[in-house]
Design a protein around this motif. Sequence first.
Motif, PDB file in Angstrom:
ATOM      1  N   MET A   1       2.114 -15.336   3.409  1.00 46.02           N
ATOM      2  CA  MET A   1       2.574 -14.975   1.984  1.00 46.02           C
ATOM      3  C   MET A   1       2.914 -13.555   1.913  1.00 46.02           C
ATOM      4  SD  MET A   1       2.100 -17.701   0.446  1.00 46.02           S
ATOM      5  CE  MET A   1       2.382 -17.072  -1.179  1.00 46.02           C
ATOM      6  N   SER A   2       2.781 -12.471   3.316  1.00 45.54           N
ATOM      7  CA  SER A   2       3.223 -11.402   3.084  1.00 45.54           C
ATOM      8  C   SER A   2       4.754 -11.422   2.976  1.00 45.54           C
ATOM      9  CB  SER A   2       2.982 -10.497   4.516  1.00 45.54           C
ATOM     10  OG  SER A   2       1.455 -10.779   4.478  1.00 45.54           O
ATOM     11  N   PRO A   3       5.448 -10.223   2.200  1.00 39.67           N
ATOM     12  CA  PRO A   3       6.918 -10.236   2.367  1.00 39.67           C
ATOM     13  C   PRO A   3       7.606  -9.867   3.714  1.00 39.67           C
ATOM     14  CG  PRO A   3       5.772  -8.911   0.690  1.00 39.67           C
ATOM     15  CD  PRO A   3       4.809  -9.386   1.487  1.00 39.67           C
ATOM     16  N   LEU A   4       8.585 -10.478   3.724  1.00 37.66           N
ATOM     17  CA  LEU A   4       9.587 -10.236   5.113  1.00 37.66           C
ATOM     18  C   LEU A   4      10.641  -9.547   4.687  1.00 37.66           C
ATOM     19  CD1 LEU A   4      10.720 -10.726   7.932  1.00 37.66           C
ATOM     20  CD2 LEU A   4      11.830 -13.047   6.905  1.00 37.66           C
ATOM     21  N   PHE A   5      10.696  -8.269   5.268  1.00 37.11           N
ATOM     22  CA  PHE A   5      11.817  -7.168   4.964  1.00 37.11           C
ATOM     23  C   PHE A   5      12.760  -7.284   6.148  1.00 37.11           C
ATOM     24  CE2 PHE A   5       8.257  -5.344   2.880  1.00 37.11           C
ATOM     25  CZ  PHE A   5       8.746  -5.176   1.507  1.00 37.11           C
ATOM     26  N   LEU A   6      14.156  -7.342   5.892  1.00 34.35           N
ATOM     27  CA  LEU A   6      15.136  -7.223   6.705  1.00 34.35           C
ATOM     28  C   LEU A   6      16.238  -6.162   6.565  1.00 34.35           C
ATOM     29  CD1 LEU A   6      16.165 -10.994   6.301  1.00 34.35           C
ATOM     30  CD2 LEU A   6      14.625 -10.041   8.041  1.00 34.35           C
TER      31      LEU A   6
ATOM     32  N   SER B   1      16.992  -4.883  -2.139  1.00 26.98           N
ATOM     33  CA  SER B   1      15.628  -4.921  -2.308  1.00 26.98           C
ATOM     34  C   SER B   1      15.236  -3.526  -2.754  1.00 26.98           C
ATOM     35  CB  SER B   1      14.889  -5.498  -1.271  1.00 26.98           C
ATOM     36  OG  SER B   1      14.824  -4.999  -0.268  1.00 26.98           O
ATOM     37  N   GLY B   2      15.863  -2.663  -2.286  1.00 29.65           N
ATOM     38  CA  GLY B   2      15.568  -1.063  -2.532  1.00 29.65           C
ATOM     39  C   GLY B   2      13.808  -0.706  -2.148  1.00 29.65           C
ATOM     40  N   THR B   3      13.295  -0.294  -3.273  1.00 33.85           N
ATOM     41  CA  THR B   3      11.916   0.068  -2.950  1.00 33.85           C
ATOM     42  C   THR B   3      10.911  -1.212  -3.086  1.00 33.85           C
ATOM     43  OG1 THR B   3      11.670   0.672  -5.006  1.00 33.85           O
ATOM     44  CG2 THR B   3      12.421   2.257  -3.462  1.00 33.85           C
ATOM     45  N   GLY B   4      11.647  -2.367  -3.001  1.00 33.00           N
ATOM     46  CA  GLY B   4      10.454  -3.474  -3.105  1.00 33.00           C
ATOM     47  C   GLY B   4       9.908  -4.240  -4.233  1.00 33.00           C
TER      48      GLY B   4
ATOM     49  N   ALA C   1       9.076   0.565   0.481  1.00 33.22           N
ATOM     50  CA  ALA C   1       8.716  -0.875   0.024  1.00 33.22           C
ATOM     51  C   ALA C   1       7.533  -1.177   0.693  1.00 33.22           C
ATOM     52  CB  ALA C   1      10.011  -1.594   0.091  1.00 33.22           C
ATOM     53  N   LYS C   2       7.571  -1.173   1.974  1.00 32.05           N
ATOM     54  CA  LYS C   2       6.192  -1.691   2.813  1.00 32.05           C
ATOM     55  C   LYS C   2       5.298  -0.626   2.341  1.00 32.05           C
ATOM     56  CE  LYS C   2       7.952  -1.144   6.916  1.00 32.05           C
ATOM     57  NZ  LYS C   2       8.008  -1.272   8.288  1.00 32.05           N
ATOM     58  N   SER C   3       5.184   0.430   2.213  1.00 35.16           N
ATOM     59  CA  SER C   3       3.949   1.230   1.878  1.00 35.16           C
ATOM     60  C   SER C   3       3.399   0.825   0.569  1.00 35.16           C
ATOM     61  CB  SER C   3       4.352   2.684   1.614  1.00 35.16           C
ATOM     62  OG  SER C   3       5.360   3.091   0.590  1.00 35.16           O
ATOM     63  N   ARG C   4       4.286  -0.025  -0.555  1.00 29.09           N
ATOM     64  CA  ARG C   4       3.947  -0.251  -1.673  1.00 29.09           C
ATOM     65  C   ARG C   4       3.171  -1.512  -1.565  1.00 29.09           C
ATOM     66  NH1 ARG C   4       8.747  -0.763  -5.643  1.00 29.09           N
ATOM     67  NH2 ARG C   4       6.922  -1.067  -7.054  1.00 29.09           N
TER      68      ARG C   4
END
Length: 354
Positions: A16-21, A310-313, A339-342
Amino acid sequence: MTNSTNIEEYIYDCNMSPLFLQGDSLSILQSFPDNSIDCCITSPPYWKKRQYENGGIGLEKTSQEYIDCLFEIIKEIKRVLKPSGAFWLNIGDTYQNKSLQGIPWRIALRMIDDGWILRNNVIWNKRKGGLTPNKDRFGSVFEDFFFFVKNEKYYFDADAIRAKSRQPIVKNGAVVSATGVSGIKYRRQIELSTSLTKSEKENAARQLENVLDKIRHGELHDFRMVIRNEQRTTHSDSTALSGRAKELAEKGFYFLFYNPKGAIPNDVWEIIPEDSQHRKLHFAPYPEELCIIPIKSTCPENGVVLDPFSGTGTTMKVAFELGRKSIGIDISDEYINLAKSRICHGSENYLRFQ
């Protein structure tokens, strides 16, 4: 393992964790499998509004070039969306030579011509009132938020976004509807009507008592009654075009019954563009609240939400909190790290495309 394999595995696994590309949106989307995404929500960089360090869309010389580039990405979004999927596009306009370019609707009309179905143009009202620095035009306080689907039949969970309804109440010893309708006004209008025949009056009074009895027994929560020449109607007067007009002509009245689960939101959303995470690198006012209704209503539980800009997620953060998987694409490595830090659970899902 190739990047495209990683994307497909993520879509179909239970993570369920987001995937960032990180990389170019068009190139990355071309590696997605067909019909794999439930919902896409995005706000692309607006034309000529900001200078992005990594380049990317929004820096084209003309508005037409911008629209053409964005439309190539939109075609890929259409391909990767499931037949039941939805696409929410938030986009602002730009002035050039003192004239609005009409960019949002030029894109929307082109999408309609390409087969998209436009279900709503939601107006995002960003603030009430306020001053404008311009002396020769009105202040701009809204943006378009288009709700598109691929097919006439699509996923839409209306109950997930209904406002909580009020319950019937007791007033002066009588049970009335959730909004205080007791029937007294309608009884008086029926009695004094010069537009209803005697038999129509008797039928209207009888049906009104039946409705009020259902209110008393909790079978209905709220209603309105429309009586010929008493209430103003908003539908066509043609009995061939409007079923309500036909009912009014034949019976002299009809009832409107409200869903006991509450009302669906209308197409004007008043949401302040708050900078809740106090960001320094990215200033586009894309609030979390703007994503809640689209995700709840058009992405099933455990579905996949996509944001190709996605910018800052923000989209991924809301999707994660609502129990949906999400994929965010951005050309900026700095934005993705922010974004990952959020979203502390998403740091392990990160691929860089060259």
